[in-house]
Motif scaffolding. Structure first.
Motif, PDB file in Angstrom:
ATOM      1  N   ASN A 119       1.910   3.028   7.344  1.00  0.00           N
ATOM      2  CA  ASN A 119       1.826   2.799   5.905  1.00  0.00           C
ATOM      3  C   ASN A 119       1.645   1.316   5.593  1.00  0.00           C
ATOM      4  OD1 ASN A 119       1.984   5.352   4.590  1.00  0.00           O
ATOM      5  ND2 ASN A 119       4.116   5.485   5.175  1.00  0.00           N
TER       6      ASN A 119
ATOM      7  N   PHE B  95      -6.305   4.276  -5.285  1.00  0.00           N
ATOM      8  CA  PHE B  95      -5.297   5.334  -5.236  1.00  0.00           C
ATOM      9  C   PHE B  95      -5.782   6.477  -4.352  1.00  0.00           C
ATOM     10  CE2 PHE B  95      -3.378   9.243  -6.734  1.00  0.00           C
ATOM     11  CZ  PHE B  95      -2.049   8.902  -6.930  1.00  0.00           C
TER      12      PHE B  95
ATOM     13  N   GLN C 180      -5.881   5.637  -0.609  1.00  0.00           N
ATOM     14  CA  GLN C 180      -4.522   5.583  -0.093  1.00  0.00           C
ATOM     15  C   GLN C 180      -3.915   6.983   0.023  1.00  0.00           C
ATOM     16  OE1 GLN C 180      -2.695   2.793  -2.775  1.00  0.00           O
ATOM     17  NE2 GLN C 180      -3.187   1.049  -1.468  1.00  0.00           N
TER      18      GLN C 180
ATOM     19  N   PHE D 174      -1.145   0.951   2.904  1.00  0.00           N
ATOM     20  CA  PHE D 174      -0.765   0.113   1.764  1.00  0.00           C
ATOM     21  C   PHE D 174      -0.850  -1.358   2.122  1.00  0.00           C
ATOM     22  CE2 PHE D 174       1.574   4.153   1.308  1.00  0.00           C
ATOM     23  CZ  PHE D 174       1.005   4.582   0.116  1.00  0.00           C
TER      24      PHE D 174
ATOM     25  N   THR E  33       0.402  -3.716  -2.914  1.00  0.00           N
ATOM     26  CA  THR E  33      -0.672  -3.037  -2.215  1.00  0.00           C
ATOM     27  C   THR E  33      -2.016  -3.272  -2.891  1.00  0.00           C
ATOM     28  OG1 THR E  33      -1.353  -0.912  -1.334  1.00  0.00           O
ATOM     29  CG2 THR E  33      -0.315  -0.886  -3.486  1.00  0.00           C
TER      30      THR E  33
ATOM     31  N   SER F 215       6.103   5.164  -2.032  1.00  0.00           N
ATOM     32  CA  SER F 215       5.566   4.160  -1.110  1.00  0.00           C
ATOM     33  C   SER F 215       4.604   3.228  -1.832  1.00  0.00           C
ATOM     34  CB  SER F 215       4.840   4.839   0.059  1.00  0.00           C
ATOM     35  OG  SER F 215       5.757   5.498   0.898  1.00  0.00           O
ATOM     36  N   ARG F 216       3.739   3.802  -2.639  1.00  0.00           N
ATOM     37  CA  ARG F 216       2.709   2.999  -3.312  1.00  0.00           C
ATOM     38  C   ARG F 216       3.301   2.062  -4.366  1.00  0.00           C
ATOM     39  NH1 ARG F 216      -1.648   2.588  -7.073  1.00  0.00           N
ATOM     40  NH2 ARG F 216      -3.597   2.213  -5.956  1.00  0.00           N
ATOM     41  N   TYR F 217       4.248   2.559  -5.140  1.00  0.00           N
ATOM     42  CA  TYR F 217       4.733   1.778  -6.280  1.00  0.00           C
ATOM     43  C   TYR F 217       6.097   1.129  -6.080  1.00  0.00           C
ATOM     44  CZ  TYR F 217       0.845   3.978  -8.656  1.00  0.00           C
ATOM     45  OH  TYR F 217      -0.407   4.391  -9.004  1.00  0.00           O
TER      46      TYR F 217
END
Length: 128
Positions: free
Chosen positions: A121, A69, A72, A126, A65, A57-59
């Motif tokens: 999310n 880190f 999140q 994010f 975003t 999801s983050r990357y």
């Protein structure tokens, strides 16, 4: 394909891959590492699946975003915990309280959980 549709596609793909990680670790835990408890094997595997989902999801899903880190990760864990609890509550109401088929309830409640997770999310965890 619009940017939003592409993001939703990446979200679904990330979910499929995280589920594959979860299932793969579950199988390893039982078949290779000899876990005697499927519940414990699944709990450990879920941590790997959740971690894969967070990193994806983050990357991959939400590529632009902002935020730390750690913040999140904490938010993701809280959101995941809340949606999992809601999933369980809804399935309990659907099946145990109202006597409806658990399979249909699982599909409906999982779709609701996916939608809530995507919105949470995107707009809470994010943010871009």
């Amino acid at each position: 394909m619009s940017a939003r549709a592409h993001e939703v596609f990446r979200y679904v793909l990330n979910g499929v891959l995280a589920t594959a990680v979860h299932y793969g670790v579950l199988m390893l835990n039982i078949e290779v590492f000899g876990f005697r408890s499927a519940g414990m094997a699944n709990a450990v595997a879920a941590l790997f699946g959740i971690s894969a989902s967070f990193l994806g999801s983050r990357y991959f899903v939400f590529q632009h975003t902002v935020g730390s880190f750690h913040r999140q990760a904490l938010g993701f864990g809280l959101l995941y915990g809340a949606t999992a609890a809601l999933h369980g509550l809804c399935l309990w109401l659907w099946t145990d309280r109202h006597g409806l088929d658990y399979r249909a309830g699982f599909v409906i409640v999982t779709a609701m959980q996916m939608a809530l997770s995507y919105v949470g999310n995107k707009f809470l965890i994010f943010k871009s």
